[in-house]
Structures are given as structure tokens and as C-alpha cells.
Write a protein that holds these residues in place. Structure first.
Motif, PDB file in Angstrom:
ATOM      1  N   SER A   1       0.813  -1.221   0.000  1.00  0.00           N
ATOM      2  CA  SER A   1       0.000   0.000   0.000  1.00  0.00           C
ATOM      3  C   SER A   1       0.846   1.271   0.000  1.00  0.00           C
ATOM      4  CB  SER A   1      -0.957  -0.002   1.197  1.00  0.00           C
ATOM      5  OG  SER A   1      -0.231  -0.042   2.405  1.00  0.00           O
ATOM      6  N   LYS A   2       2.130   1.190   0.359  1.00  0.00           N
ATOM      7  CA  LYS A   2       3.018   2.368   0.294  1.00  0.00           C
ATOM      8  C   LYS A   2       3.034   2.980  -1.104  1.00  0.00           C
ATOM      9  CE  LYS A   2       6.602   1.298   3.684  1.00  0.00           C
ATOM     10  NZ  LYS A   2       5.882   0.214   4.336  1.00  0.00           N
ATOM     11  N   TRP A   3       2.845   2.161  -2.101  1.00  0.00           N
ATOM     12  CA  TRP A   3       2.974   2.578  -3.494  1.00  0.00           C
ATOM     13  C   TRP A   3       1.700   3.175  -4.063  1.00  0.00           C
ATOM     14  CZ3 TRP A   3       7.861   2.514  -5.209  1.00  0.00           C
ATOM     15  CH2 TRP A   3       8.767   1.776  -4.429  1.00  0.00           C
ATOM     16  N   ASN A   4       0.635   3.212  -3.296  1.00  0.00           N
ATOM     17  CA  ASN A   4      -0.637   3.758  -3.770  1.00  0.00           C
ATOM     18  C   ASN A   4      -0.721   5.249  -3.465  1.00  0.00           C
ATOM     19  OD1 ASN A   4      -1.548   1.289  -4.761  1.00  0.00           O
ATOM     20  ND2 ASN A   4      -2.211   0.661  -2.735  1.00  0.00           N
ATOM     21  N   CYS A   5       0.035   6.034  -4.174  1.00  0.00           N
ATOM     22  CA  CYS A   5       0.123   7.475  -3.936  1.00  0.00           C
ATOM     23  C   CYS A   5      -0.723   8.303  -4.900  1.00  0.00           C
ATOM     24  CB  CYS A   5       1.577   7.937  -4.020  1.00  0.00           C
ATOM     25  SG  CYS A   5       2.636   7.213  -2.756  1.00  0.00           S
ATOM     26  N   LEU A   6      -1.202   7.723  -5.961  1.00  0.00           N
ATOM     27  CA  LEU A   6      -2.006   8.450  -6.938  1.00  0.00           C
ATOM     28  C   LEU A   6      -3.442   8.494  -6.443  1.00  0.00           C
ATOM     29  CD1 LEU A   6      -2.143   9.855  -9.683  1.00  0.00           C
ATOM     30  CD2 LEU A   6      -2.460   7.614 -10.733  1.00  0.00           C
ATOM     31  N   LYS A   7      -3.951   9.716  -6.162  1.00  0.00           N
ATOM     32  CA  LYS A   7      -5.282   9.860  -5.581  1.00  0.00           C
ATOM     33  C   LYS A   7      -6.333  10.251  -6.614  1.00  0.00           C
ATOM     34  CE  LYS A   7      -7.760  12.167  -1.863  1.00  0.00           C
ATOM     35  NZ  LYS A   7      -7.688  13.107  -0.779  1.00  0.00           N
ATOM     36  N   LYS A   8      -6.070  11.329  -7.362  1.00  0.00           N
ATOM     37  CA  LYS A   8      -7.034  11.809  -8.347  1.00  0.00           C
ATOM     38  C   LYS A   8      -6.302  12.269  -9.594  1.00  0.00           C
ATOM     39  CE  LYS A   8     -10.712  13.615  -5.395  1.00  0.00           C
ATOM     40  NZ  LYS A   8     -11.428  14.824  -4.981  1.00  0.00           N
TER      41      LYS A   8
END
Length: 181
Positions: free
Chosen positions: A133-140
């Protein structure tokens, strides 16, 4: 035991994320050019750097200072037959002191033609690449006719970890992945 390898895998093999080389470039530039205002040029990735406990791989980064006061760097490893295998290369130079182009983010969002939320707070396991989950930085993602804007976020539980980096690899990876897609 290093999260940069264990939480970023290709074909289930721990693999150094390509944007980590930009952190290497920053450190080399800061130390050899005596500034934090840097630009990176001619950055390339030749192949993934897979590292397993059994590999006993020897990795070196060679940094040469050129006549024009830029740095030329290459990342390689020694193979079992004592040949050198190349992974990445880049140039590092002092950044131009001129003012970069700026945009008003709020105006861009108001004028955008659309947006899409893409943030996921779980591990991603795909056939080829799996990440934590550290790599899930793209939000919108916002867009108009000519440009796109990515809203990036560091997961709250990783903020202290991110402060250890100038270029936090998961955040830069999300930015570059967005730009490529």
C-alpha cells in the motif's frame, strides 16, 4: 528485509524500483556539486535490478565529474562470469536558477473537463508487478484538452518514512507512472 525491495516485486522477485536511481542521482549531485538545486538529464533504465538473498550481487554506482561540471553516473553489477551488467544511467547538473513555469492548481481543477479518483489503500497484486500500500500514492487525476494533473498523496502511516528521502520512491513512481500512462 528492505521495504524498497520486499514491497516492490516483478514476477514475485524483489526488484529495485527504477525511481530509486533518482534518489541516488540526488545524493551524488548534492555531495559532488555542493547544491540541492539539481536537474537530471538523460535518465535511462536498461533492465530491472532483481535482488534475492541467494544472488550475492555486487552493485556499484560509478560517478564521473565531466568538464562542464556535470556528473555522469552508471549503475552496474558484476555477473558470475565477472562481466559487468548495466542497469541505469543519468546525468546530474546544477539546476538553472531561472523561475520555473508555475500553475494555479485550484484554477486548473475548476477549469478541468473531468476528474477520476484512483486511490487504493491496499496491496496491489498483479500478474507481473506487486506492491504494498506504500505505493498507492495516486489519488485523483484531472484533465482538460491539453494537460493533465495528478493529485498525489503519501499514505498517513508512511509520512515519517517519506521524510527520510528527498525523492520518496513511491511518490515519484506514481508521478512517473501517471505521466507515462
Amino acid at each position: 528485509s528492505d521495504w524498497l525491495l520486499n514491497e516492490h516485486r516483478i514476477w514475485n522477485i524483489p526488484t529495485l524500483v527504477g525511481v530509486s536511481y533518482l534518489e541516488f542521482a540526488y545524493e551524488a549531485g548534492k555531495n559532488h556539486l555542493n547544491t540541492e538545486h539539481l536537474q537530471f538529464n538523460n535518465f535511462y533504465l536498461l533492465q530491472p535490478l532483481n535482488i534475492t538473498e541467494e544472488s550475492g550481487i555486487e552493485i556499484i554506482t560509478v560517478v564521473n565529474k565531466e568538464e562542464d561540471n556535470t556528473l555522469r553516473a552508471a549503475v552496474s553489477s558484476k555477473t558470475g562470469s565477472n562481466d559487468w551488467k548495466n542497469y541505469a544511467g543519468f546525468n546530474v547538473a546544477r539546476a538553472d536558477e531561472s523561475t520555473p513555469r508555475t500553475i494555479n492548481i485550484n484554477d486548473f481543477i475548476k477549469q478541468s473537463l473531468g476528474w477520476r479518483e484512483v486511490f487504493a489503500d491496499k496491496e496491489t497484486k498483479q500478474e507481473v508487478v506487486s506492491v504494498s500500500s506504500k505505493w498507492n500514492c495516486l489519488k485523483k487525476i484531472y484533465w482538460n484538452n491539453n494537460e493533465s494533473l495528478a493529485e498525489l498523496v503519501i499514505p498517513e502511516e508512511d509520512i515519517e518514512l517519506a521524510k527520510q528521502f528527498y525523492l520518496y520512491p513511491p511518490l515519484i513512481d506514481a508521478a512517473l507512472s501517471f505521466a507515462v500512462d
